[in-house]
Design an enzyme around this catalytic site. Structure first.
Site, PDB file in Angstrom:
ATOM      1  N   TYR A 101       0.852  -1.191   0.000  1.00 18.40           N
ATOM      2  CA  TYR A 101       0.000   0.000   0.000  1.00 18.40           C
ATOM      3  C   TYR A 101       0.886   1.239   0.000  1.00 18.40           C
ATOM      4  O   TYR A 101       1.867   1.323   0.755  1.00 18.40           O
ATOM      5  CB  TYR A 101      -0.873   0.002   1.260  1.00 18.40           C
ATOM      6  CG  TYR A 101      -1.688   1.263   1.415  1.00 18.40           C
ATOM      7  CD1 TYR A 101      -3.008   1.316   0.987  1.00 18.40           C
ATOM      8  CD2 TYR A 101      -1.132   2.423   1.974  1.00 18.40           C
ATOM      9  CE1 TYR A 101      -3.762   2.472   1.114  1.00 18.40           C
ATOM     10  CE2 TYR A 101      -1.879   3.583   2.095  1.00 18.40           C
ATOM     11  CZ  TYR A 101      -3.187   3.603   1.667  1.00 18.40           C
ATOM     12  OH  TYR A 101      -3.923   4.755   1.785  1.00 18.40           O
ATOM     13  N   GLU A 191      -3.641   7.534  -3.988  1.00 16.73           N
ATOM     14  CA  GLU A 191      -3.542   6.256  -3.277  1.00 16.73           C
ATOM     15  C   GLU A 191      -3.332   5.132  -4.285  1.00 16.73           C
ATOM     16  O   GLU A 191      -4.087   5.020  -5.245  1.00 16.73           O
ATOM     17  CB  GLU A 191      -4.814   5.997  -2.472  1.00 16.73           C
ATOM     18  CG  GLU A 191      -4.734   4.739  -1.614  1.00 16.73           C
ATOM     19  CD  GLU A 191      -6.062   4.435  -0.924  1.00 16.73           C
ATOM     20  OE1 GLU A 191      -6.138   4.615   0.300  1.00 16.73           O
ATOM     21  OE2 GLU A 191      -7.009   4.034  -1.613  1.00 16.73           O
TER      22      GLU A 191
END
Ligand code: GDP
Ligand code: MN
Length: 380
Positions: A101, A191
């Site tokens: 991530y 993101e």
């Protein structure tokens, strides 16, 4: 303002951030033709302004050409987090060795930009942050350094994230480009979940989520074009056209206030007395009664609303005009909930007089009005 994954990935490519190529389709037939040109296997992904598409059945890897049409059909039939799927993105399916991530966002508290990383990618970061906060990596970057981010300043973060020198170097390059994109487009969030290591040991962005600071949009006509009106709250957009600022919230106390500052103070006060606002609504400085009628309609559209609190501080806004708007609204629409009104300032006496003999509950102070609203809203 949010954009779709395929639009974010087009920006990624513009900034040389590695992401698989993709095409979009609006129908099963279009998907079939485009997947055939691309070559199987492909991944077919719902394009909606929401995460968790995979879990909702909106991300499917397809190896059989005969499955492309039916799979697309199924995905186009989904509604994910209240958003109907109207577009799918098709990309070559990639082999995944590792998923991590990575995101960049503004930490308002620290007044800095911050990279967030987690070696467990692909899963919901909020869950990891809650259950195993020690797994979350942070790298704070002062805003002024963002556009010129040095490899050195990223090294420790990238090494912890990837656990391998070569992969860390590739990740540093991604971080530098992400930072540049963030600054140049006035982004609020970038993101990448997951950022992956593919079969050739290349670091690639497999997902892309971007949102932009609405206050910076006037500098970016190219971004305004990416706006998907179908994905935005129709009521919030409609309110804007009528000169109202409206934001839907989760509570049950409908709020109608003049001025953004007072609207926020009103919501805080409601919360302080145990209530929960159903919306933010600023009717603005002028006090044309039509606006008040429009505001009533917006608030009452929400079936959760159990009570309304109207809080007006008359400066330029005249309390008697607001009172007329309230009376006009009560004539035009059936208001099934109690209404608490606090009118102070310019022409307050005239305003209050106009409302005498109606079923409205008058409040002298904001505290009094908020307490009553919380009580009628069923606060504990
Ligand atoms: P999200 O659920 O909305 O975050 O959608 P993602 O784009 O992140 O996809 C969810 C998951 O699907 C990813 O974490 C991957 O595990 C998987 N996935 C997406 N694209 C591919 C692909 O090209 N190949 C493979 N093998 N898996 C994929
Ligand atoms: Mn994802």
């Amino acid at each position: 303002m949010k954009v779709h994954e395929y639009q974010a990935k087009a920006l990624f490519r513009e900034y040389d951030i590695p992401a698989p190529l993709d095409v979009v389709a609006h129908t099963a037939a279009e998907a079939e033709a485009k997947a055939k040109d691309m070559g199987l296997p492909v991944v077919i992904k719902a394009q909606v302004h929401a995460g968790g598409r995979g879990k909702a059945g909106g991300v499917k890897v397809v190896s059989d050409a005969a499955e492309v049409g039916p799979t697309t059909e199924r995905i186009l039939g989904l509604t994910i987090k209240d958003l109907p799927v109207r577009i799918v993105m098709i990309a070559p399916a990639v082999e995944i060795k590792t998923e991590v991530y990575l995101s960049l966002l503004v930490d308002r508290g620290e007044r800095k930009a911050v990279f967030i990383g987690c070696a467990d990618g692909g899963v919901e970061i909020e869950v990891t942050a809650k259950e195993s906060p020690e797994k979350i990596l942070r790298l704070e970057v002062p805003g002024a350094q963002l556009a010129f981010l040095t490899a050195d300043s990223c090294k420790e973060f990238a090494t912890k994230l990837m656990g391998d020198a070569d992969l860390a170097d590739q990740t540093i390059a991604v971080m530098q480009k992400v930072a540049k994109l963030f600054v140049e487009k006035d982004a609020a969030l970038i993101e990448i979940n997951p950022l992956i290591v593919d079969g050739d040991d290349k670091v690639v962005a497999l997902d892309a989520k971007m949102s932009f600071d609405a206050n910076g949009l006037f500098r970016h006509p190219e971004l305004e074009e990416l706006r998907d009106m179908d994905s935005e709250d129709a009521d919030e957009l409609g309110a804007k056209e009528k000169g109202l600022s409206f934001i839907r919230l989760d509570g049950n106390i409908g709020c109608m206030v003049n001025g953004a500052g007072l609207a926020m103070a009103t919501m805080d006060t409601i919360k302080h007395f145990g209530g929960d606002p159903a919306n933010f609504l600023d009717v603005g400085g002028s006090s044309n009664p039509e606006k008040v009628v429009a505001a009533f309609k917006l608030i009452l559209k929400d079936p959760d609303v159990k009570v309304m609190l109207i809080n007006i501080f008359g400066g330029i806004t005249r309390c008697d005009d607001i009172a007329k708007g309230i009376l006009a609204s009560l004539e035009q629409i059936d208001v099934p909930v109690p209404i608490i009104v606090r009118l102070v300032g310019t022409n307050e006496a005239e305003g209050r007089k106009l409302l005498e003999g109606t079923k409205l509950i008058s409040a002298e102070t904001l505290e009094g009005g908020a307490t009553k609203a919380a009580e009628l809203g069923g606060a504990a």
